[in-house]
Structure formats: structure tokens, C-alpha cells
Enzyme design. Sequence first.
Site, short mmCIF file in Angstrom:
data_model
loop_
_atom_site.label_atom_id
_atom_site.label_comp_id
_atom_site.label_asym_id
_atom_site.label_seq_id
_atom_site.Cartn_x
_atom_site.Cartn_y
_atom_site.Cartn_z
N GLY A 1 4.30 -3.65 10.91
CA GLY A 1 2.99 -3.49 10.28
C GLY A 1 2.59 -4.62 9.36
N ASP B 1 14.10 -4.19 4.72
CA ASP B 1 13.51 -2.94 5.23
C ASP B 1 14.62 -1.92 5.38
OD1 ASP B 1 10.56 -2.54 6.93
OD2 ASP B 1 12.08 -0.96 7.14
N ASP C 1 17.06 0.38 1.34
CA ASP C 1 16.12 1.46 1.04
C ASP C 1 15.65 1.22 -0.40
OD1 ASP C 1 14.91 3.81 0.19
OD2 ASP C 1 16.39 5.14 1.13
N TYR D 1 3.25 5.57 4.21
CA TYR D 1 1.84 5.82 4.47
C TYR D 1 1.61 6.30 5.90
CZ TYR D 1 -3.03 5.54 5.53
OH TYR D 1 -4.29 5.89 5.95
N TYR E 1 -0.38 10.35 -2.06
CA TYR E 1 -0.43 8.93 -1.70
C TYR E 1 -1.38 8.17 -2.63
CZ TYR E 1 -1.24 4.65 0.89
OH TYR E 1 -1.36 3.33 1.24
N LYS F 1 -0.43 5.12 -5.32
CA LYS F 1 -1.01 3.77 -5.32
C LYS F 1 -1.77 3.52 -6.63
CE LYS F 1 0.62 2.34 -1.41
NZ LYS F 1 1.49 1.16 -1.28
N1 LIG Z 1 -1.92 0.96 7.15
C1 LIG Z 1 -2.85 1.20 6.24
O1 LIG Z 1 -3.95 1.69 6.54
C2 LIG Z 1 -2.62 0.82 4.80
C3 LIG Z 1 -3.74 0.71 3.96
C4 LIG Z 1 -3.53 0.36 2.63
C5 LIG Z 1 -2.25 0.13 2.16
N2 LIG Z 1 -1.20 0.25 3.00
C6 LIG Z 1 0.13 -0.01 2.45
O2 LIG Z 1 0.67 -1.15 3.10
C7 LIG Z 1 2.09 -1.01 3.20
C8 LIG Z 1 2.51 -1.13 4.65
O3 LIG Z 1 1.78 -0.22 5.43
P1 LIG Z 1 1.97 -0.11 7.01
O4 LIG Z 1 0.82 0.66 7.55
O5 LIG Z 1 2.33 -1.42 7.55
O6 LIG Z 1 3.19 0.90 6.99
P2 LIG Z 1 4.32 1.17 8.05
O7 LIG Z 1 4.71 2.57 7.84
O8 LIG Z 1 3.89 0.76 9.43
O9 LIG Z 1 5.40 0.14 7.54
C9 LIG Z 1 6.03 0.28 6.32
C10 LIG Z 1 7.37 -0.43 6.41
O10 LIG Z 1 8.09 -0.03 5.26
C11 LIG Z 1 9.39 0.38 5.66
N3 LIG Z 1 9.90 1.37 4.72
C12 LIG Z 1 9.52 2.66 4.59
N4 LIG Z 1 10.24 3.26 3.64
C13 LIG Z 1 11.09 2.33 3.16
C14 LIG Z 1 12.10 2.35 2.16
N5 LIG Z 1 12.38 3.45 1.48
N6 LIG Z 1 12.78 1.20 1.91
C15 LIG Z 1 12.52 0.07 2.62
N7 LIG Z 1 11.60 0.00 3.58
C16 LIG Z 1 10.89 1.12 3.85
C17 LIG Z 1 9.23 0.95 7.06
O11 LIG Z 1 10.46 0.95 7.78
C18 LIG Z 1 8.18 0.02 7.65
O12 LIG Z 1 8.77 -1.09 8.29
C19 LIG Z 1 2.44 0.34 2.57
O13 LIG Z 1 2.77 0.14 1.22
C20 LIG Z 1 1.13 1.10 2.68
O14 LIG Z 1 1.02 2.10 1.72
C21 LIG Z 1 -1.34 0.59 4.32
#
Ligand SMILES: NC(=O)c1ccc[n+]([C@@H]2O[C@H](COP(=O)([O-])OP(=O)(O)OC[C@H]3O[C@@H](n4cnc5c(N)ncnc54)[C@H](O)[C@@H]3O)[C@@H](O)[C@H]2O)c1
Length: 253
Positions: free
Chosen positions: A18, A38, A62, A93, A157, A161
Site C-alpha cells: 500500500g 513491517d 510489530d 485501516y 480510527y 489519527k
Molecule cells: N488507504 C487509505 O484510504 C488511507 C487513508 C488515509 C490514511 N491511511 C493510512 O496510511 C497508512 C497505510 O495505509 P494502507 O491503506 O496502505 O494500509 P494497509 O493496511 O494496506 O498497509 C498497512 C501496512 O502496515 C502493516 N502493519 C499493520 N500493522 C502493523 C504493525 N503492528 N506493525 C508493523 N506493520 C504493521 C501492514 O502489514 C501493511 O503492510 C495507515 O497508517 C493508514 O491509516 C490510509
Amino acid sequence: MTAPLADKKVLVTGAASGIGRAIALELAAQGAHVAGADIQRPEQTVREIRAAGGTAVAIGADVSRPEQVKAMVAGCLAELGGLDGLVNNAGIYSSLVPRPFEQIDLEEWRRLFEVNVFGVMSCCQAVAPHMKANGGGRIVNIISGTPFKGIPFMLHYVSSKGAVLGMTRSLARELGPSNILVNGVAPGFTLSEGVMGNPVQLEKLREVSRDARSVARDMVPGDVPGAVAFFMSAGASFITGQTLVVDGGSHFN
Ligand SMILES: NC(=O)c1ccc[n+]([C@@H]2O[C@H](COP(=O)([O-])OP(=O)(O)OC[C@H]3O[C@@H](n4cnc5c(N)ncnc54)[C@H](O)[C@@H]3O)[C@@H](O)[C@H]2O)c1
């Protein structure tokens, strides 16, 4: 021309997929040496960076486990030989299903805060002593547009944030005297791999988010890294405590 982030050593959490993966790739493309961390080791991201001629290492950690965070930072220092920047991207998320707050139990709140809030705090605590000793550094927190908008049905959530937004400002004040700059990037609803695998989020949020934008298209992970790279760059050396909303012009500060 020298690459904008040439030889900067940057740790990116949540780099396996992501938005975090996109950030790691872009920072490396701009010359940074990247430690991708990760909970699922981000080997694929690292392979892609190396294949493109960049420098990267993969670390399994983690972020909600302080001892693993300490080992992650130690691993980054050992493998990259330093640490100039931290991107706090790991978060919960894309697995969330929007629902009324009365239906979100305390256990889910706790797990979410352990990762999204305490995880960010632990990572900042672990890098700060090194950055202080090194004469400074950069921290970029990946926040979200949701606390600005007060999005309903994801109260835990949005609150998590909102906490990171406040942390970004207060940490900027605490760490400014040590020349450590702390900023945030707040993406809108982004079609990360995780989100693409969540049909409920796609159904409830994709169209409504797209229609609310000035630039009315889907947002993809590659829309986020430019803002992160800017906060890591020489051009941002007098900017701290700020959060840049990257959402195609949906929320205006
Ligand atoms: N996708 C959206 O719409 C969006 C919008 C705004 C903000 N965000 C933020 O952007 C960030 C990434 O979002 P995304 O959609 O790519 O999420 P995702 O769930 O696709 O990816 C998140 C990554 O974090 C890793 N992860 C989860 N828990 C973990 C932990 N405890 N320790 C280490 N790694 C961990 C996962 O393995 C994954 O690779 C997040 O902080 C999310 O809140 C996402």
C-alpha cells in the site's frame, strides 16, 4: 544532478504494501537508503528497490511491541549505518468495516490504539535519542483526512489519527530544539492493496470520496509519497508541526 535525498537513511514502517510500499519506493528513487519495516517482512518492496538500483533492507517488526521497535531501530542503524528520517506509516485501516460506534468494542479500540497511536509513539521514542546525538532528523507521520472531516462510523480510527495529529504538533515543539522536524501527511481515501480487498469500504467510500474531490478521480498509493519526500528534503528544513492534506482537494485547511 544529485538526487534530492542522496544517502539519507530513512526507516519506513508498514513498507510491505500500500501507501508505505509506495513511500519506500519513492524515497529510494530520490536517493535515500531505506529500511523497510513491517509485521510481514517487506522483502518484495526491498527487491523492487534493489532492482531499480537503490539501497534497501527489510526488517520484520510489530510496531505495537516496544521491544520489537527497539530491535527494529537497532537493526536499521546496524544495516544502514545511521538514521536521518522515520516515516510512521504502519497502521490498522484497510481491514476496518465501517459501523456505528456503539458496535465497536473496547478490545478493538485497544488494538487499534496499540498500533496507530502507541506504535507511532514507540517509534518516535526509539529514534529520538539517535537523532539528537546525530544533530537532528525528520519524522513524518502518515495521518488521515478523517479527523479533519469528522468522518462517521470509524470512531476508533478517526480518534487514533486525531491523536497522531496532536502528537505531531506537540512533538514538533519538544524536538525542535534538537533540530528534529516532525510533520504529518494526511491522505484521503486511497486504493491501497488492503482497501482493494475490502468490498465494504470500496462500496461505502470510493464513490463518495471521489465525488467530494476537486480533482475527481480515485486516489492511489503513488499520490502520497511526493509529500513525504518533500518533508524529508532540504527544502523543508524550516517546516515543522504541519500536516499536509493530500486528497485531491477535498478538505481545505
Ligand atoms: N488507504 C487509505 O484510504 C488511507 C487513508 C488515509 C490514511 N491511511 C493510512 O496510511 C497508512 C497505510 O495505509 P494502507 O491503506 O496502505 O494500509 P494497509 O493496511 O494496506 O498497509 C498497512 C501496512 O502496515 C502493516 N502493519 C499493520 N500493522 C502493523 C504493525 N503492528 N506493525 C508493523 N506493520 C504493521 C501492514 O502489514 C501493511 O503492510 C495507515 O497508517 C493508514 O491509516 C490510509
